[in-house]
Scaffold this active site. Structure first.
Site, PDB file in Angstrom:
ATOM      1  N   LYS A   1       7.528  -4.787   1.609  1.00 20.72           N
ATOM      2  CA  LYS A   1       6.368  -4.269   2.321  1.00 20.72           C
ATOM      3  C   LYS A   1       5.772  -3.124   1.509  1.00 20.72           C
ATOM      4  O   LYS A   1       6.502  -2.199   1.140  1.00 20.72           O
ATOM      5  CB  LYS A   1       6.797  -3.768   3.708  1.00 20.72           C
ATOM      6  CG  LYS A   1       5.681  -3.197   4.564  1.00 20.72           C
ATOM      7  CD  LYS A   1       6.223  -2.717   5.911  1.00 20.72           C
ATOM      8  CE  LYS A   1       5.085  -2.176   6.780  1.00 20.72           C
ATOM      9  NZ  LYS A   1       5.580  -1.707   8.091  1.00 20.72           N
TER      10      LYS A   1
ATOM     11  N   LYS B   1      10.500  -1.074   0.925  1.00 19.24           N
ATOM     12  CA  LYS B   1       9.321  -0.538   1.606  1.00 19.24           C
ATOM     13  C   LYS B   1       8.814   0.650   0.797  1.00 19.24           C
ATOM     14  O   LYS B   1       9.495   1.662   0.658  1.00 19.24           O
ATOM     15  CB  LYS B   1       9.667  -0.116   3.035  1.00 19.24           C
ATOM     16  CG  LYS B   1       8.467   0.359   3.841  1.00 19.24           C
ATOM     17  CD  LYS B   1       8.878   0.694   5.271  1.00 19.24           C
ATOM     18  CE  LYS B   1       7.703   1.166   6.108  1.00 19.24           C
ATOM     19  NZ  LYS B   1       8.113   1.511   7.484  1.00 19.24           N
TER      20      LYS B   1
ATOM     21  N   TYR C   1      -1.340  -9.980  10.423  1.00 21.30           N
ATOM     22  CA  TYR C   1      -2.134  -9.822  11.639  1.00 21.30           C
ATOM     23  C   TYR C   1      -3.055 -11.021  11.866  1.00 21.30           C
ATOM     24  O   TYR C   1      -3.638 -11.145  12.946  1.00 21.30           O
ATOM     25  CB  TYR C   1      -2.925  -8.516  11.579  1.00 21.30           C
ATOM     26  CG  TYR C   1      -2.024  -7.307  11.461  1.00 21.30           C
ATOM     27  CD1 TYR C   1      -1.352  -6.800  12.571  1.00 21.30           C
ATOM     28  CD2 TYR C   1      -1.786  -6.703  10.226  1.00 21.30           C
ATOM     29  CE1 TYR C   1      -0.494  -5.718  12.460  1.00 21.30           C
ATOM     30  CE2 TYR C   1      -0.926  -5.618  10.112  1.00 21.30           C
ATOM     31  CZ  TYR C   1      -0.284  -5.136  11.230  1.00 21.30           C
ATOM     32  OH  TYR C   1       0.575  -4.069  11.114  1.00 21.30           O
TER      33      TYR C   1
END
Length: 325
Positions: free
Chosen positions: A248, A196, A313
């Site tokens: 990510k 990340k 999303y």
């Protein structure tokens, strides 16, 4: 005789292109991240993420059912509490919004989907960091791990199938694995946020969770220029018992996804983050991009790089399109 080789022959019809396609994209490979806001009586739009909302408990259930009916593979839940404190106690509280929402969804959906939970303190702390702070205002790694263990037990009790530790604390996977195994949750899995980065692309997410952060997270999230460090993080998480590993953001780090794919012996996930979503939506709203084609192209590129699972999303919408193919 020129040209002897004509690759265009295999592009001539949709059926030919479909037959020789090298990269598949299917609804079950997608995971829908969702936000649920404590005390909300109606969904609250997130201005920097058009089409995404902070859900009420009721609208969260409806959105989750819609996603499952479309064939989406999983739901990742983030909680937005009404009250925060220095140690993020709302994340541990069985009656905190995240744990309540997990129980709602497990009761509604059972095992028909993979229910995932964000295991991090940033949504719950009044300083916005992913861990508890020491007397000098620095994130205390080991003190944070003790809280993560409590969060893990609470989220597993609430019904999560996979826990997603996203705080980038050293040793977090091992501590969470031990907490689960010693509390009757040996079958609960860990989706480790192994790689990340301290990315500018997280900006809209901070609105989505009403983040209280000032400053940055560079002392625990990774330098965007480092890839050997990424592979070291993956190795450590695999050694500590991760069931999946994740990169990510996704789109700016396709090379990292590929590198992780090549060394991982567990499935690799990638998170198409809020900034990636916002850029495409903004460009499409201005007529600069074909929205639907761009969404599917970005998802396909993440799969091509080596991701087995994509958090996005657009998961429900993309799944509906893919089912029509």
């Amino acid at each position: 005789m020129f040209p002897n080789h004509r690759p265009r022959r295999l592009r001539r019809t949709p059926a030919l292109r479909r037959m020789v396609s090298e990269t598949t994209l299917a609804p079950h490979q997608l995971v829908l991240p969702v936000f649920v806001k404590e005390g909300a009586t109606e969904p609250t739009p997130i201005s920097s993420m058009p089409g995404v909302v902070q859900h009420t408990r009721d609208t969260l259930r409806k959105a989750a059912v819609e996603a499952v009916e479309a064939g989406v593979g999983g739901i990742m839940v983030f909680g937005v509490p009404e009250v925060r404190d220095a140690v993020g106690s709302g994340g541990v509280d069985p009656e905190g919004i995240l744990n309540v929402a997990l129980r709602d969804l497990r009761a509604e959906l059972g095992d028909s989907t993979v229910l995932m939970s964000d295991l991090c303190l940033d949504e719950f702390t009044d300083h916005g960091h992913c861990g508890v702070l020491d007397d000098e205002g620095n994130v205390d790694n080991d003190a944070t791990l003790a809280v993560y263990a409590d969060m893990a037990r609470a989220q597993a009790d609430a019904g999560a199938h996979l826990l997603g530790p996203s705080g980038m604390m050293d040793g977090q996977v091992g501590v969470i694995r031990e907490a689960l195994d010693t509390s009757g949750h040996a079958d609960t899995g860990i989706l480790a946020y192994s790689v990340k980065f301290a990315s500018a692309l997280f900006g809209p997410f901070r609105e989505a969770v009403d983040s209280q952060l000032t400053g940055d997270r560079k002392t625990y999230q990774q330098d965007p220029g480092n890839i050997r460090e990424s592979l070291r993080e993956v190795h450590l998480d695999l050694t500590e018992g991760a069931d999946l590993v994740m990169v990510k953001p996704a789109g700016a780090y396709l090379d990292v996804i590929r590198a992780v794919h090549e060394v991982s012996d567990v499935p690799v996930a990638a998170y198409q983050v809020s900034g990636e979503y916002a850029m495409v939506e903004a460009a499409a709203a201005n007529g600069w991009l074909d929205r639907d084609r761009t969404i599917l192209e970005t998802l396909t590129s993440i799969r091509r790089a080596g991701a087995d699972v994509i958090l996005t999303y657009w998961a429900t919408e993309a799944a509906i399109w893919l089912n029509r193919r």
